[in-house]
Design a protein around this motif. Sequence first.
Motif, PDB file in Angstrom:
ATOM      1  N   ILE A  34     -43.355  92.132  61.124  1.00 46.83           N
ATOM      2  CA  ILE A  34     -44.802  91.943  60.938  1.00 46.83           C
ATOM      3  C   ILE A  34     -45.489  93.308  60.872  1.00 46.83           C
ATOM      4  O   ILE A  34     -46.337  93.572  60.018  1.00 46.83           O
ATOM      5  N   LYS A  41     -52.265  92.324  62.890  1.00 47.36           N
ATOM      6  CA  LYS A  41     -53.716  92.476  63.034  1.00 47.36           C
ATOM      7  C   LYS A  41     -54.046  93.480  64.129  1.00 47.36           C
ATOM      8  O   LYS A  41     -55.152  94.011  64.176  1.00 47.36           O
ATOM      9  N   ALA A  42     -53.119  93.676  65.056  1.00 47.02           N
ATOM     10  CA  ALA A  42     -53.358  94.630  66.145  1.00 47.02           C
ATOM     11  C   ALA A  42     -52.023  95.130  66.684  1.00 47.02           C
ATOM     12  O   ALA A  42     -51.002  94.460  66.534  1.00 47.02           O
TER      13      ALA A  42
ATOM     14  N   GLU B 181     -54.217  83.157  65.972  1.00 51.71           N
ATOM     15  CA  GLU B 181     -53.584  83.871  64.859  1.00 51.71           C
ATOM     16  C   GLU B 181     -53.581  85.371  65.133  1.00 51.71           C
ATOM     17  O   GLU B 181     -52.596  86.065  64.892  1.00 51.71           O
ATOM     18  N   ASP B 184     -51.008  86.018  67.705  1.00 47.59           N
ATOM     19  CA  ASP B 184     -49.660  85.930  67.132  1.00 47.59           C
ATOM     20  C   ASP B 184     -49.319  87.157  66.307  1.00 47.59           C
ATOM     21  O   ASP B 184     -48.155  87.537  66.202  1.00 47.59           O
ATOM     22  N   LEU B 185     -50.334  87.763  65.700  1.00 53.94           N
ATOM     23  CA  LEU B 185     -50.082  88.919  64.836  1.00 53.94           C
ATOM     24  C   LEU B 185     -50.336  90.241  65.560  1.00 53.94           C
ATOM     25  O   LEU B 185     -50.528  91.269  64.941  1.00 53.94           O
ATOM     26  N   THR B 186     -50.392  90.165  66.894  1.00 55.17           N
ATOM     27  CA  THR B 186     -50.474  91.399  67.672  1.00 55.17           C
ATOM     28  C   THR B 186     -49.066  91.774  68.129  1.00 55.17           C
ATOM     29  O   THR B 186     -48.374  90.965  68.725  1.00 55.17           O
TER      30      THR B 186
END
Lengths: 67, 187
Positions: A34, A41-42, B181, B184-186
């Motif tokens: 990812i 995103k972070a 979301e 989850d994307l951290t």
Amino acid sequence: MAISVKLDRVLLDRGMSLTELSERVGVTIANLSILKTSKAKAIRFSTLEAICKELNCQPGDILFFED
Amino acid sequence: MTQAKRKSVASTLTSLLSISRWVLWYVIVTLPLTALNAPFFPITFGGDFADPDAVWPTLFLSPFLEQNGTRPALYLETLIGMITAGLGLFVIHHFLRILRNVQSGSAFARENGVRLRRIGFAVAGVQLGIYGLWFAALLADSFLGIDFKGLLVALSPAPWIGVFGAFALSTIFLEGAEIKEEQDLTV
């Protein structure tokens, strides 16, 4: 995305695979993917710290701002 | 609440909703048969309206209709009843899907928020539709002379409370989905 992650180049320089990095840093390969594909995103400071420690680099070596 | 407990609550709700679904299907099928006084169908709305002493197995509207009942009102109420039952099926379908998502561990999915919003719109739409039918009946009564005397339309705030609840929950779920979301994307 304005901030992009360029993990590939640093990994290539160090001769390290993504699997090896994931084992050393303690982050799953899925999460590293990812990060690598700039879908994240972070990023936690702890993750960034661990990656920089293992790759012996600065945050600026893997994070880039693109307008 | 532990996850196991949450799942058992969800599965209990699923069973209850599945039963309600069958009841609503039964209502949808039997209401028109009852209203049309189908000869092979044993349940009627109070039987022969001309004869107040006639005792028939009745559904829920009979006492009112025996006093004031006229056919057009009965048919319109049957239609409203069927629409409401149909709405019930729509809502139950969406709730069952939401519960399935909750059971599979993804409560805060965007899909759940969208489903709740649809439920809110559907309930609001049907309520407005029923008010519209009621108003149309009033107009027909006064201009066309069709006798809708005895028409019973429930004016209850309960559906509107449900509508606002659904919209509020939908906003919460959509917000929750966004937060999840992001989490989850951290990395």
